[in-house]
Write an enzyme that holds these catalytic residues in place. Sequence first.
Site, PDB file in Angstrom:
ATOM      1  CB  CYS A  89      -0.977  -0.041   1.181  1.00 57.55           C
ATOM      2  SG  CYS A  89      -2.360   1.096   1.001  1.00 57.55           S
ATOM      3  CG  HIS A 108      -3.416  -3.616   3.328  1.00 59.78           C
ATOM      4  ND1 HIS A 108      -2.418  -2.939   3.984  1.00 59.78           N
ATOM      5  CD2 HIS A 108      -4.152  -2.672   2.703  1.00 59.78           C
ATOM      6  CE1 HIS A 108      -2.540  -1.636   3.766  1.00 59.78           C
ATOM      7  NE2 HIS A 108      -3.589  -1.450   2.993  1.00 59.78           N
ATOM      8  CD  GLU A 162      -0.740  -5.436   5.931  1.00 57.23           C
ATOM      9  OE1 GLU A 162      -0.621  -5.979   4.812  1.00 57.23           O
ATOM     10  OE2 GLU A 162      -1.143  -4.260   6.080  1.00 57.23           O
TER      11      GLU A 162
END
Lengths: 233, 743, 80
Positions: free
Chosen positions: A86, A203, A205
């Site tokens: 990002c 994302h 994560e």
Amino acid sequence: MKIAVLVFPGSNCDHDAYHAIKHVLAADAQFVWHKEGSLDGFDGVVIPGGFTYGDYLRTGALAKLSPVMGAVRRFADSGGPVIGICNGFQILLESGLLPGAMIVNESLKFICDYVTLRTETARTPFTRSIPEGTRLRIPVAHYQGNYFADDETIRRIEGNGQVVFRYCDAGGNVTPEANPNGSIGSIAGICNEKGNVLGMMPHPERCTEPEMGSADGRRLFESMLSHIKENAR
Amino acid sequence: MKDVVVTPEVAKEHGLTADEYARIQATLGRDPNITELGIFSVMWSEHCSYKSSRIHLRKFPTKGPRVLQGPGENAGIVDIGDNLAVCFKMESHNHPSFIEPYQGAATGVGGILRDVFTMGARPIASLNSLRFGRPEHPRTPFLVEGVVSGIAGYGNCIGVPTVGGEVFFDECYDGNILVNAFTLGVVRHDRIFRGYASGVGNPIIYVGSKTGRDGIHGATMASGEFDEKSEEKRPTVQVGDPFTEKLLLEACLELMKTDCVEGIQDMGAAGLTSSTFEMASRAGTGFIMNLDQVPQRETDMTPYELLLSESQERMIIVARRGREQEVLDIFEKWDLDAAVIGEVTPDGIARLLMNGVTVAEVPIAAVTDEAPIYDRPAERPAWQDDLNRLDLSALPAPSDLSESWLALMSCPEMADKKWVYRQYDYMIRTNTLVAPGSDAAVLRIKGTRKAVAISSDCNPRYCYLDPFVGGMLAVCEGARNVACSGAEPIGLSDCLNFGNPERPEIMWQFRSAIEGISKACEALAIPVVSGNVSLYNETMGKGIYPTPTVATVGLLEDADDRLVSWFRAEGDRVFLLGGDRVDVELGGSLYLKEVHGRVAGVPPAADLDHEKRLCAFIKAAASKRLLASAHDLAEGGLACALAESCITRPDGPIGAVVSNPFPESVRPDFALFSENQGRVLVSCGPANVAALLEAASEHQLHISQLGTVGGDAIVIADIARLNVAETHKAWCEGFANALGFGE
Amino acid sequence: MKARIYVTLRKGVLDPQGKAIQRSLSHLGMEGVDEIRVGKFMEVTLGEMTRPDAEKLLDDACRRLIANTVIEDYRFEIEG
């Protein structure tokens, strides 16, 4: 094995990346403040998402000047795996470690939602255990994720196999409807020529545990860790 | 400014009455100078002093075994076990958001975040309760876009997820929107900080952004009615800087790991003045402050301006003597201004100096403890009886009930709010177990098995028709919503939005709503630990509906017990809890408003004893893992709740076939849309049916089997039927269509 | 010494914001606006220096930070 999670003023996905690596994958992760000039001793680098310097001037434009980015460049030149997520992707673009630029989403709105990605290449340390064509459910959360590059650059990165992820529908088809932000070629993530530096808007994560709605993001980190382990041998 | 002579007229311009001004003169034994007048005027404003509301707020039950901090601090704190606690508060930013929606909403979010992290808590989630005028009003789409992007702009940047809330539309908010922001943080018991200026000789340290001339007299603006000139007030609106606040958040939490801090407080409304006076008042101390030491963004600022500026992203820290440098070093690391601007004194006097010259000297208690308190006259208005009259038999029955049902599902109050929450980062920090769209949001507490459920609720139509009952029902709905997520309600914060308290009928609404909230909180054992009052929500004499928004916090000891409001699997059985409540209750209902264009009658009755058993049962059934889903019946009654459980399912909408719980003698449209309270729609796998029925009987709770999940239609007996795909589409598109937000 | 910097989008780079403004103007009944491109304008106050030094400084600043030449063009004016 030790993974650096960079922290700039305004990083806000740093804790999430740390949690995914340290607590979900049980690998060693360490925060690295942006004023550090060295990444010696680290085996991988995560540039997390956020709003470094408030996105002022342009996303990632001020963070590229931080001392740690010099160290990231050297780390990348030596072949170490670097993932920018990002805002981390935006910083990599501004630093010139990856080609192209980001502009504001076509909808002119911030968008937070799950999207589906199609894996375009398994050549990077982050996708080596994700076969080409694999669909991944990973969320996006950004205001400026509309990837842009001139025609020549697009031709070059497509030709070199540098497009790593594209937005697609649930069936794996790359369609305009499945493109959340207007990116050229529905590009969601690209790598450098060598393949060791990956930038992506979604994302991973945020989805390493099933209770978060998907655990597909875990596969990218597992790939990175297995790559590091193998190269250490 | 220095040369302005203070006269009764100048005092009046500062919003002080003749009596109040006389009181200031008597306290000081002289006329105040302009700086002192400024201090009194902001501290005695409704916003800071709660002068009209204070005597009523005392009625709230604020104690409980879990309460670590009740009202009176920056935020309330409730124990969740294992040396952890949740810290939360809800606050309004109505007037600024109407004038400049983006910045107004953004700084509202910023302010509530600071209230939470100033107590030592790391914010983990926010909610927003938003009330706008009619969707057709020419200004409404502009205000919706501005407010939503302001919340997104601030919350997303600072990295705290916005996980839910409400969006409501009614004509009464055409000229006065409501923006109520809630934030919850997590704090260790031994790291709780409070706003005390304790310890004589301790340094007062200013940290954060520099001071400019922003929002001077914001506090008095928030306490005055709107008129046509409000548009001209734009220059005093503050601009938020979420990036600086993110740095401030990290710097403060880093500082709080040291033991340098004696007390800390956010500079909110009335900035430097309210923070320092309140801190000294709590600690029973005084202070001396050198205003010239305040970091300044503009030149030639007067003491008056420095004291009243509402520049954002600033805090006051009282540090332990000798530890100044440690504080300054941490803020330097985070590129923030920090300066020692004064010190704590023993004598209860505030002495303000500019370049060594005393510019104001006032006793702290005179400004704080001795602020005026009003017991304003309250009287039930005569028109309330007319309002409560409703002859249901005179209501024409709709020719096509399914059509009315579909219309309700797509009206902006009921329709999918994805257009709104897709702009909010609701996942960051990876704690969001249940995202926006269910009855409550659920967030895990990392490092434990626990989770918290949070919901904000208020039905302003009910409160308008009967503020006492409306207040009770707001609490009941909040409790049900967190219970329907599998949690036990453990605390509540309120944001009381009302009209002009100088009018007896408004004061009656206010008092009644507080009494209703208090009664329900007592019965359900939910303490009120923080809150905020916003009065004078009127434009040109037209008041809003009484809107006491409550934010309820629930605790799940085991996050895996959490429930969602949508049906899970084909073949699951559908039950109604509390389905023996079959008196038609359509007063203030969505059906009455949307289909018949009326807001009238009396709101549904509240049965607090039943609500308590209901919440306890759902939590027990959730912890035994008996339920697949639970959904509170609210606006639109059984029909709308059933349709929601069908179409909100993330894996794709699914149908259901159920029977009608009402006797056949009840008109079918009333049976579908009656808003009887205390009812919950639950579903479970066929294997759990026997255990569920037994558990309900143990809890003495009425349960009736209504039907089964599955198929491509949503069917209620032979009364009405909707196609799932069509309903899903109408529900998804309703919000953007109503506001004209097409692509 | 004062200067003004203009940063504009390069030709061919999509400008969703400009497009939205143009659409809104036409909704307001203001026809005749064919295209709008949104850029940035900066006012700069410089210390004592010669004009050639100022030009060199500004060009360097624009190239290295203020504009992203992948998507943006820049120009500047020095007052006086």
